[in-house]
Design an enzyme around this catalytic site. Structure first.
Site, PDB file in Angstrom:
ATOM      1  N   GLU A 171       0.827  -1.205   0.000  1.00 31.91           N
ATOM      2  CA  GLU A 171       0.000   0.000   0.000  1.00 31.91           C
ATOM      3  C   GLU A 171       0.864   1.258   0.000  1.00 31.91           C
ATOM      4  O   GLU A 171       0.530   2.246  -0.664  1.00 31.91           O
ATOM      5  CB  GLU A 171      -0.925   0.002   1.226  1.00 31.91           C
ATOM      6  N   PRO A 221      12.461 -12.953  -0.784  1.00 30.70           N
ATOM      7  CA  PRO A 221      11.420 -13.230   0.213  1.00 30.70           C
ATOM      8  C   PRO A 221      10.625 -11.974   0.564  1.00 30.70           C
ATOM      9  O   PRO A 221      11.172 -10.861   0.592  1.00 30.70           O
ATOM     10  CB  PRO A 221      12.214 -13.734   1.426  1.00 30.70           C
ATOM     11  N   MET A 276      15.804  -4.905   1.457  1.00 27.13           N
ATOM     12  CA  MET A 276      14.445  -4.404   1.251  1.00 27.13           C
ATOM     13  C   MET A 276      14.485  -3.221   0.287  1.00 27.13           C
ATOM     14  O   MET A 276      15.464  -2.489   0.220  1.00 27.13           O
ATOM     15  CB  MET A 276      13.830  -3.957   2.592  1.00 27.13           C
ATOM     16  N   GLY A 277      13.399  -3.047  -0.464  1.00 27.81           N
ATOM     17  CA  GLY A 277      13.243  -1.865  -1.298  1.00 27.81           C
ATOM     18  C   GLY A 277      13.947  -1.919  -2.633  1.00 27.81           C
ATOM     19  O   GLY A 277      14.059  -0.899  -3.311  1.00 27.81           O
ATOM     20  N   ASN A 309       1.368  -7.844  -6.248  1.00 28.57           N
ATOM     21  CA  ASN A 309       1.212  -6.941  -7.381  1.00 28.57           C
ATOM     22  C   ASN A 309       2.108  -7.342  -8.560  1.00 28.57           C
ATOM     23  O   ASN A 309       3.334  -7.370  -8.431  1.00 28.57           O
ATOM     24  CB  ASN A 309       1.563  -5.523  -6.918  1.00 28.57           C
TER      25      ASN A 309
END
Length: 425
Positions: A59, A267, A308-309, A334
């Protein structure tokens, strides 16, 4: 009814704390910043904020382009983004840095909600997707804070559940100025759940307005050149427990036909990085960790993204992508980011969370849905053998994303008017 709901929520607080402790065993971030979850803050925050709430990473990623647009239109406004999960929190801080305020959303108990409102005094409130909190919504109404639900979606199951508790849901929905839904089906379900028809508009899905900076594509191509060499890169994105094992078995099966194949695993949750590495080693597969910043030699089997990211960048380094959460009953993730980057997209049978997007991309022949291991092997074999076939999926995927863009512009027009009507005091 709301008083009874609040009473039950207060009773559940000890169990919620225990759950945080339990989750904190694998993800230490859940043990931090508890005070924020009860709206106790150790510093003074900006007031008169434009407030956005996004539950977690997905989100938040969808929200960022909208937030940037609001910042352009209202450069002097102070913005607040709340999240529920530590991964969502980390993403907000990494992407938006100091340009917005950020705290966790407080639990939906009256005392915490009231403290939150007194601290930030929001000008307007913008909630992403499906979050309906009776006390929070009531407090917005009491304080005359215009409340919007954007990119709203509601499953048939959730709609039926809301219909069973009208005395709790109807007063909450009555506080909402507008529910901007993703699809007509979502609009009909919100109306069936008790939303006033004139307050519900189908404005599209803002996830189609995904931003892929050219720099991100270039970084991915550079990563492929520097670390992957001439390997054929198969990326498995946002995987969940019990899902990686499926792909490790498939990898071992098709590796014989594709000697230069490299499996990249990303992951979904950082607390599972070690678990996934151990699983790969149990399958006697050679693992290179992303944080090691080492090139994948020919004997390397798995490149494990323990960061991450970086998913968009990693998509750009891949030849084929499989979007996870769809081979186990999680509901999928998504697929639009992969399509927008320009990589052929595969996904599994469990796509309940992205049902309309999955149907749309399949109708345009812009992705492949795999029901089982045999389907995955078949799809991978065909894509590996035919570069032109891969190129067709890339072009159709990009076109599908472009054709459905525009929701952010439509939502921005509405929020811009609301912000102008509610100036900072």
């Amino acid at each position: 009814m709301r008083a009874f709901y609040s009473f039950l929520f207060y009773l559940l607080i000890p169990f919620i704390v225990v759950r945080l402790l339990w989750r904190g065993i694998k993800a230490p971030a859940y043990r931090c910043r508890w005070a924020e979850r009860f709206a106790f803050y150790n510093k003074k925050h900006a007031q008169g904020v434009i407030w956005f709430h996004a539950v977690s990473v997905g989100e938040a990623e969808a929200l960022f382009p909208l937030v940037r647009q609001i910042q352009k239109q209202h450069p002097d406004a102070r913005l607040l983004i709340t999240t529920t999960t530590p991964t969502g929190s980390a993403r907000v801080k990494a992407v938006m840095k100091e340009s917005v305020e950020h705290v966790y959303l407080p639990y939906d108990i009256p005392c915490a909600v009231n403290r939150f409102m007194r601290c930030f005094k929001p000008r307007i409130a913008v909630i992403m997707e499906t979050e309906i909190w009776p006390n929070l919504f009531a407090c917005c109404g009491k304080n005359e804070i215009p409340l919007y639900i954007i990119n709203a979606r509601l499953s048939e199951k959730s709609a039926r559940g809301y219909q069973k508790i009208p005395s709790l849901v109807l007063p909450a929905l009555a506080q909402v100025k507008l529910i901007a839904t993703q699809t007509e089906e979502d609009s009909n379900r919100f109306i069936a759940a008790g939303a006033e028809k004139e307050k519900v508009k189908t404005l599209g899905n803002i996830k189609f307005d995904v931003e892929i900076p050219r720099e991100t594509i270039e970084q991915g191509l550079q990563l492929k050149a520097n670390l992957f060499g001439d390997r054929f890169v198969w990326l498995i994105a946002s995987t969940h427990k019990d899902e990686e094992a499926i792909f490790l078995e498939i990898y071992k099966e098709i590796k014989q036909k594709m000697p230069e194949l490299l499996l990249v695993i990303v992951p979904r949750h950082p607390e599972r990085f070690g678990e996934v590495k151990k699983l790969c080693e149990q399958h006697q597969l050679a693992v290179v960790m992303r944080t090691a910043d080492e090139a994948c030699q020919q004997n390397a089997d798995i490149y494990l993204a323990d960061t991450m990211g970086e998913l968009k960048m990693l998509y750009a380094a891949a030849d084929v992508a499989f979007v996870g959460g769809s081979m186990v009953s999680v509901g999928g993730h998504n697929v639009l980011e992969a399509a927008a980057v320009g990589v052929p997209v595969l996904f599994g049978p469990y796509m309940a969370n992205f049902k309309e997007i999955a149907q749309g991309v399949l109708q345009e022949d812009a992705a492949i849905q795999c029901q089982n291991k045999d389907d995955i092997v078949s799809a991978m074999t065909a894509l590996y053998a035919d570069p032109e076939y891969r190129g067709q999926f890339i072009e159709k995927g990009k076109a599908f994303v472009r054709q459905n863009q525009g929701a952010i512009t439509r939502i921005c027009e509405i929020l811009d008017l609301a912000i102008s009507k509610n100036p900072e005091h």
